[in-house]
Write a protein that holds these residues in place. Structure first.
Motif, PDB file in Angstrom:
ATOM      1  N   MET A 188      69.566 -54.586  35.167  1.00 24.96           N
ATOM      2  CA  MET A 188      70.001 -55.608  34.214  1.00 24.96           C
ATOM      3  C   MET A 188      69.217 -55.432  32.916  1.00 24.96           C
ATOM      4  O   MET A 188      67.989 -55.291  32.948  1.00 24.96           O
ATOM      5  CB  MET A 188      69.760 -56.990  34.807  1.00 24.96           C
ATOM      6  N   ARG A 219      74.135 -53.973  34.453  1.00 25.65           N
ATOM      7  CA  ARG A 219      74.696 -55.211  33.912  1.00 25.65           C
ATOM      8  C   ARG A 219      74.020 -55.517  32.583  1.00 25.65           C
ATOM      9  O   ARG A 219      72.835 -55.241  32.412  1.00 25.65           O
ATOM     10  CB  ARG A 219      74.453 -56.392  34.862  1.00 25.65           C
ATOM     11  N   CYS A 256      75.333 -60.314  32.681  1.00 23.41           N
ATOM     12  CA  CYS A 256      74.424 -61.110  33.491  1.00 23.41           C
ATOM     13  C   CYS A 256      73.751 -62.132  32.590  1.00 23.41           C
ATOM     14  O   CYS A 256      73.992 -62.157  31.376  1.00 23.41           O
ATOM     15  CB  CYS A 256      73.420 -60.228  34.239  1.00 23.41           C
TER      16      CYS A 256
END
Lengths: 282, 282
Positions: A188, A219, A256
């Motif tokens: 992320m 993400r 995210c």
């Protein structure tokens, strides 16, 4: 629940510590916060000299009386002490949780690479100064004290290992002894205050590394305060990340809920808890 | 002596091409300059799309009628085409010289890693727009056409292999397929338009890489247009580089004569010519 706070990066204002202590007394009365005096030192760009910052981190990390170590803020400076810190951590350091983001990512990466089990990306005390920042600090405390699942990024996929970084920070530890094994991980990423051409260049860098190419996917969190690009870059941050994921053969998994803002959620490194249904950390 | 000019990075103004052609006619009448029409394309940040820039580079590089390929300018974009370009270069590409700096470093690195023998860091056509920039362009032509030793950085040590990069560019190719083997090399570095904390962070990154730590030493060129650091960083660029060299066990060898300016000298990659006393390239 005793939480030690240290500042491995930029200078931290004492008034922020007082605000966080007052907030913690209301929202997490079980938490005993201890701000190391090092947090308030000043040396040029940093919260004290490299030696002072490293020593404070090692002192609190190795103290079995603390259950968690919380990074006071980001800025810049953690990479300068990472090697010294990591070489001196003992068994008590492995037993505690570590929480921070932004420049703290240099140390989170090194700790995770060294096999520390409770490393997480999430809000820091300095977030109290943001608009709505008390919610971010309360979220961090909810995770530190109670392992509150509501503090976690809802994009976390049960069963898969995760890691989260600022894009610029991750870029600057690629190919160094701090780079963790991200094979099979959901990676992320978030960014703040960069030009889009710089984010594009950093994504080239990150996604061109063989280790990162072993990730299960990437993400994208929020990219805020993007600096004006001259000429206009012509692509959004999501287009940039999709582009480099496609070029590198890394699945792009969507957005995210992390970023340099009050909404920043907690992402524990490593395997996600079963179904996100219970406490994450005791 | 036929020199092809391509623009793998940012947009290049046609008027600069005309100025360089006029200058070349005076100072290097043996040089026939050919600016690829791609130099003048515009696509967002770049001198044409990734495909247009890659195709132009490959077309000229693989054309045996050219003796050298000259990067028109830096900016940003070479990393986006490096993989595509390097996969398509044939024998004619290996026979020619390549000259550029700044963002061109992504391709210089990849070419040098791939074993190309005549890769050099030095002035580009766009330098004609600098104060005193005609001298830089004339210096580049003197090296390209006559292998003029006066064009070279006087810090070059006879017999040792060298390489030169912009600090930010080298940082962004660490740990990627573009990173060349720098073992035993004198690594020359320069920077422009960065905050000192960013240069410090990039030097952490570069000197923390095991490959870079095999270098024979680091020399520092000029760091110009340093952006204001808040708070003041408290260390000069030379102190920063000395610090990270000492931490990494890489000898710091002193200054060199490269930078984003009209004084920028030529640094051929690989072994320096014997005693710098003769022609460098035929």
């Amino acid at each position: 629940m005793r939480i030690g706070v240290v500042a491995p990066s930029s200078r931290f204002p004492e008034e922020s510590a007082r605000r966080v202590e007052a907030l913690a007394a209301r929202v997490a009365p079980d938490a005993a916060l201890h701000f190391h005096p090092q947090c308030f030192l000043r040396h040029n760009h940093f919260a004290g000299t490299d030696a002072a910052r490293a020593d404070a981190f090692v002192e609190f990390a190795n103290d079995p009386g603390f259950d968690a170590l919380w990074f006071a803020r980001g800025g810049y400076g953690a990479c300068r002490i990472a090697e010294s810190v990591l070489a001196r951590l003992g068994p008590a350091a492995r037993a505690k949780a570590y929480l921070g983001y932004s420049d703290a990512g240099f140390l989170l990466a090194g700790l995770y690479r060294a096999g520390f089990a409770r490393v997480a990306h999430g809000p820091m005390p300095q977030d109290v100064a943001r608009d709505g920042g008390e919610a971010a600090v309360a979220r961090a405390l909810a995770w530190l004290v109670r392992g509150d699942r509501d503090a976690l990024d809802p994009a976390i996929a049960p069963g898969l290992p995760h890691a989260a970084f600022n894009i610029t920070v991750l870029g600057h530890l690629i190919g160094t002894g701090l780079q963790p094994d991200l094979a099979g991980h959901v990676l992320m990423l978030e960014e703040v205050s960069e030009h889009m051409y710089r984010t594009d260049r950093a994504m080239f860098h990150i996604t061109s590394n063989d280790g990162v190419r072993q990730a299960a996917g990437i993400r994208l969190g929020r990219c805020s305060d993007v600096q004006p690009n001259d000429p206009d870059f012509g692509e959004s941050e999501e287009e940039v990340v999709r582009h480099w994921c496609a070029r590198a053969g890394i699945p792009y998994l969507g957005r995210c809920d992390i970023g340099h803002d009050a909404g920043n959620r907690v992402v524990p490194f490593g395997p996600a808890p079963q179904a996100l249904s219970g406490a994450v950390a005791s």
